[in-house]
Design a protein around this motif. Sequence first.
Motif, mmCIF file in Angstrom:
data_model
loop_
_atom_site.group_PDB
_atom_site.id
_atom_site.type_symbol
_atom_site.label_atom_id
_atom_site.label_comp_id
_atom_site.label_asym_id
_atom_site.label_seq_id
_atom_site.Cartn_x
_atom_site.Cartn_y
_atom_site.Cartn_z
ATOM 1 N N TYR A 199 0.810 -1.220 0.000
ATOM 2 C CA TYR A 199 0.000 0.000 0.000
ATOM 3 C C TYR A 199 0.838 1.262 0.000
ATOM 4 O O TYR A 199 0.415 2.284 -0.543
ATOM 5 C CB TYR A 199 -0.946 0.005 1.204
ATOM 6 C CG TYR A 199 -2.218 -0.762 0.961
ATOM 7 C CD1 TYR A 199 -2.309 -2.107 1.250
ATOM 8 C CD2 TYR A 199 -3.325 -0.130 0.412
ATOM 9 C CE1 TYR A 199 -3.469 -2.813 1.003
ATOM 10 C CE2 TYR A 199 -4.504 -0.827 0.171
ATOM 11 C CZ TYR A 199 -4.564 -2.168 0.470
ATOM 12 O OH TYR A 199 -5.718 -2.866 0.222
ATOM 13 N N HIS A 200 2.008 1.198 0.668
ATOM 14 C CA HIS A 200 2.839 2.408 0.767
ATOM 15 C C HIS A 200 4.271 1.994 1.018
ATOM 16 O O HIS A 200 4.562 0.822 1.257
ATOM 17 C CB HIS A 200 2.330 3.317 1.902
ATOM 18 C CG HIS A 200 2.207 2.597 3.218
ATOM 19 N ND1 HIS A 200 3.291 2.360 4.049
ATOM 20 C CD2 HIS A 200 1.158 2.037 3.827
ATOM 21 C CE1 HIS A 200 2.884 1.716 5.109
ATOM 22 N NE2 HIS A 200 1.597 1.494 5.006
ATOM 23 N N ASP A 201 5.180 2.955 0.982
ATOM 24 C CA ASP A 201 6.592 2.650 1.259
ATOM 25 C C ASP A 201 6.770 2.247 2.723
ATOM 26 O O ASP A 201 6.117 2.790 3.614
ATOM 27 C CB ASP A 201 7.466 3.882 0.969
ATOM 28 C CG ASP A 201 7.398 4.295 -0.484
ATOM 29 O OD1 ASP A 201 8.008 5.327 -0.815
ATOM 30 O OD2 ASP A 201 6.745 3.598 -1.268
ATOM 31 N N ASP A 203 9.722 1.262 5.767
ATOM 32 C CA ASP A 203 11.099 1.151 6.252
ATOM 33 C C ASP A 203 11.061 0.258 7.480
ATOM 34 O O ASP A 203 10.320 0.536 8.415
ATOM 35 C CB ASP A 203 11.653 2.522 6.659
ATOM 36 C CG ASP A 203 11.919 3.403 5.466
ATOM 37 O OD1 ASP A 203 12.049 4.630 5.652
ATOM 38 O OD2 ASP A 203 11.988 2.869 4.353
ATOM 39 N N LYS A 266 -0.298 -0.025 6.618
ATOM 40 C CA LYS A 266 -1.502 0.650 7.121
ATOM 41 C C LYS A 266 -2.483 0.772 5.960
ATOM 42 O O LYS A 266 -2.167 1.371 4.941
ATOM 43 C CB LYS A 266 -1.152 2.044 7.660
ATOM 44 C CG LYS A 266 -0.214 2.025 8.842
ATOM 45 C CD LYS A 266 -0.913 1.617 10.120
ATOM 46 C CE LYS A 266 0.060 1.365 11.247
ATOM 47 N NZ LYS A 266 0.606 0.010 11.296
ATOM 48 N N ASP A 270 -8.351 1.832 7.455
ATOM 49 C CA ASP A 270 -8.062 1.961 8.890
ATOM 50 C C ASP A 270 -7.642 3.374 9.238
ATOM 51 O O ASP A 270 -8.031 3.924 10.274
ATOM 52 C CB ASP A 270 -6.946 0.977 9.288
ATOM 53 C CG ASP A 270 -7.361 -0.458 9.070
ATOM 54 O OD1 ASP A 270 -6.463 -1.316 8.903
ATOM 55 O OD2 ASP A 270 -8.573 -0.723 9.075
ATOM 56 N N ILE A 271 -6.852 3.980 8.349
ATOM 57 C CA ILE A 271 -6.422 5.358 8.590
ATOM 58 C C ILE A 271 -7.642 6.269 8.620
ATOM 59 O O ILE A 271 -7.795 7.120 9.491
ATOM 60 C CB ILE A 271 -5.439 5.816 7.487
ATOM 61 C CG1 ILE A 271 -4.183 4.941 7.494
ATOM 62 C CG2 ILE A 271 -5.067 7.269 7.677
ATOM 63 C CD1 ILE A 271 -3.250 5.193 6.326
ATOM 64 N N ARG A 273 -10.754 5.494 9.213
ATOM 65 C CA ARG A 273 -11.602 5.230 10.378
ATOM 66 C C ARG A 273 -11.034 5.893 11.613
ATOM 67 O O ARG A 273 -11.767 6.473 12.420
ATOM 68 C CB ARG A 273 -11.724 3.721 10.612
ATOM 69 C CG ARG A 273 -12.887 3.356 11.519
ATOM 70 C CD ARG A 273 -12.982 1.865 11.764
ATOM 71 N NE ARG A 273 -12.945 1.102 10.522
ATOM 72 C CZ ARG A 273 -12.010 0.216 10.225
ATOM 73 N NH1 ARG A 273 -11.025 -0.028 11.075
ATOM 74 N NH2 ARG A 273 -12.057 -0.443 9.094
ATOM 75 N N ALA A 274 -9.691 5.838 11.767
ATOM 76 C CA ALA A 274 -9.054 6.437 12.943
ATOM 77 C C ALA A 274 -9.250 7.954 12.967
ATOM 78 O O ALA A 274 -9.404 8.548 14.029
ATOM 79 C CB ALA A 274 -7.574 6.100 12.960
ATOM 80 N N ARG A 275 -9.239 8.563 11.780
ATOM 81 C CA ARG A 275 -9.351 10.027 11.742
ATOM 82 C C ARG A 275 -10.784 10.498 11.586
ATOM 83 O O ARG A 275 -11.041 11.697 11.611
ATOM 84 C CB ARG A 275 -8.521 10.566 10.564
ATOM 85 C CG ARG A 275 -7.057 10.333 10.771
ATOM 86 C CD ARG A 275 -6.229 11.020 9.739
ATOM 87 N NE ARG A 275 -4.939 10.372 9.622
ATOM 88 C CZ ARG A 275 -4.098 10.579 8.624
ATOM 89 N NH1 ARG A 275 -4.425 11.398 7.646
ATOM 90 N NH2 ARG A 275 -2.946 9.961 8.611
ATOM 91 N N GLY A 276 -11.707 9.568 11.392
ATOM 92 C CA GLY A 276 -13.097 9.970 11.203
ATOM 93 C C GLY A 276 -13.344 10.560 9.831
ATOM 94 O O GLY A 276 -14.074 11.540 9.708
ATOM 95 N N LYS A 277 -12.747 9.934 8.817
ATOM 96 C CA LYS A 277 -12.884 10.452 7.453
ATOM 97 C C LYS A 277 -13.466 9.382 6.551
ATOM 98 O O LYS A 277 -13.457 8.195 6.876
ATOM 99 C CB LYS A 277 -11.497 10.831 6.896
ATOM 100 C CG LYS A 277 -10.821 11.914 7.662
ATOM 101 C CD LYS A 277 -10.865 13.192 6.932
ATOM 102 C CE LYS A 277 -10.506 14.336 7.828
ATOM 103 N NZ LYS A 277 -10.906 15.606 7.281
#
Lengths: 291, 153
Positions: A199-201, A203, A266, A270-271, A273-277
């Motif tokens: 989904y994203h980079d 490390d 992530k 989920d992101i 939902r956590a931020r309410g968006k």
Amino acid sequence: MASTRLWLRCLATSAPVPSTLSIKNAIICRTFTNTAVVAVGRKRPAAPVARVPGLDNPGVLHNLAEIHPLLDHYPRLGDQDGNLNLVTAKNWPSNPPLDEMLKGQAEDDVDESSLPHGLTKDDLRKFIRRALVIKRTSNMTTAGKIPTMYALVVAGNGRGIAGYGEAKDEEPARAVRKATNRAMRNLTVFDRYDDRTIYHDIDHKFHATKIQFRSRPPGFGNRCNHYIHEICSCIGILDISAKVWGSRNPMNVIKATFEAFTQKQKLPDDIARARGKRVVDVQHTYYGASE
Amino acid sequence: MPRHYDLCSRVQNGFRAHLRRIAIPDTKMNLAIANVLYKEGFVASVNRGDHIQPDTTYVPTTPDNIATRRLWLELKYNNDEPVLKKMTAVSKPSMKVVMKVQELQALAAGNRAQFIKGLQPGEIAILTTNYGVLELREALAKGSGGEVLCRAI
């Protein structure tokens, strides 16, 4: 007699060995048909009198495609029945079926009820299995060095389910088998964006191994360390770029990769939902990416 | 005069320590950045208060109480994990970063611009523009570039 050149000439004769031949230079051996076969030294032998069926006229080359019990004695050309068991591309042994591999390991066998995600033993048979690390470890004791074979096997279905297992045994084949069983028990689901990349980079650092993974567009390919490449093919990741910094110890690279993919990803849902968006899939719905 | 990197440290450390709320110096810039964080959903509320707790009723700022004035941010957590994991300053006194619209578009697409890495999914960048302190996509909507203050994920 080292200087003498011996001709080995098979002669089938029912007559006794002529007394004119020097016994010293002759090697007499018995054949299946109870005739005397004589290998002669310098002297040319007498003209052969063939009495074996199929060898009436030894001057004529008979069918070389057939295996002759007398002349083609060497077993490497086929078995007694005349079957040439040659290995061709069609019958080259590929990955043996899993149940054959797991035969004789009843205690170690994978229990179908313990398999996660609704998998069955049939599904396991189609899994990609790669023994990525096979090493020889030795345990130093008062009795001396005791060598053991260690194997690390990665297994996956190429569609998001994969796992790895490690095992040790005296024989490498058994160690690989045990490790495969353990890999089948430790399967997890990996999230992939679009079923092809992460989904994203990411490390991640595991012991002395630091890996940077970068999500890449479709068609890019898996341009990464060869161990990561095998893991990606087992998981079903088609496009990724990765760089291993620090230690490139194979066991740690493999463990770091699995940890990174399970812990660090992530999901946008989920992101949000956590931020309410709310999440809107722009790539597929708005730009209309079609199958 | 506390700078934006002071705010980044306070917010990140507050989340890491799993604090319920944190107090930051009450300045216009801090308030503007805190508002962006609130709009993006990183923070539950932004209140004015004194150094002990947020105000329940309106208290005007006077020279008598200015030393005690704070902004209180209510931090958010989900599944025992902080909603904001990292907040770092982009433009620093050692190297100021001012970007044009084209460079901001590259950042929004995930590509590098001016030695600044592109934004990952879920990441935001806060910049100060002629239209005020805005999030990167809001600035692009207005067609305006500016100094990129910080990034948060």
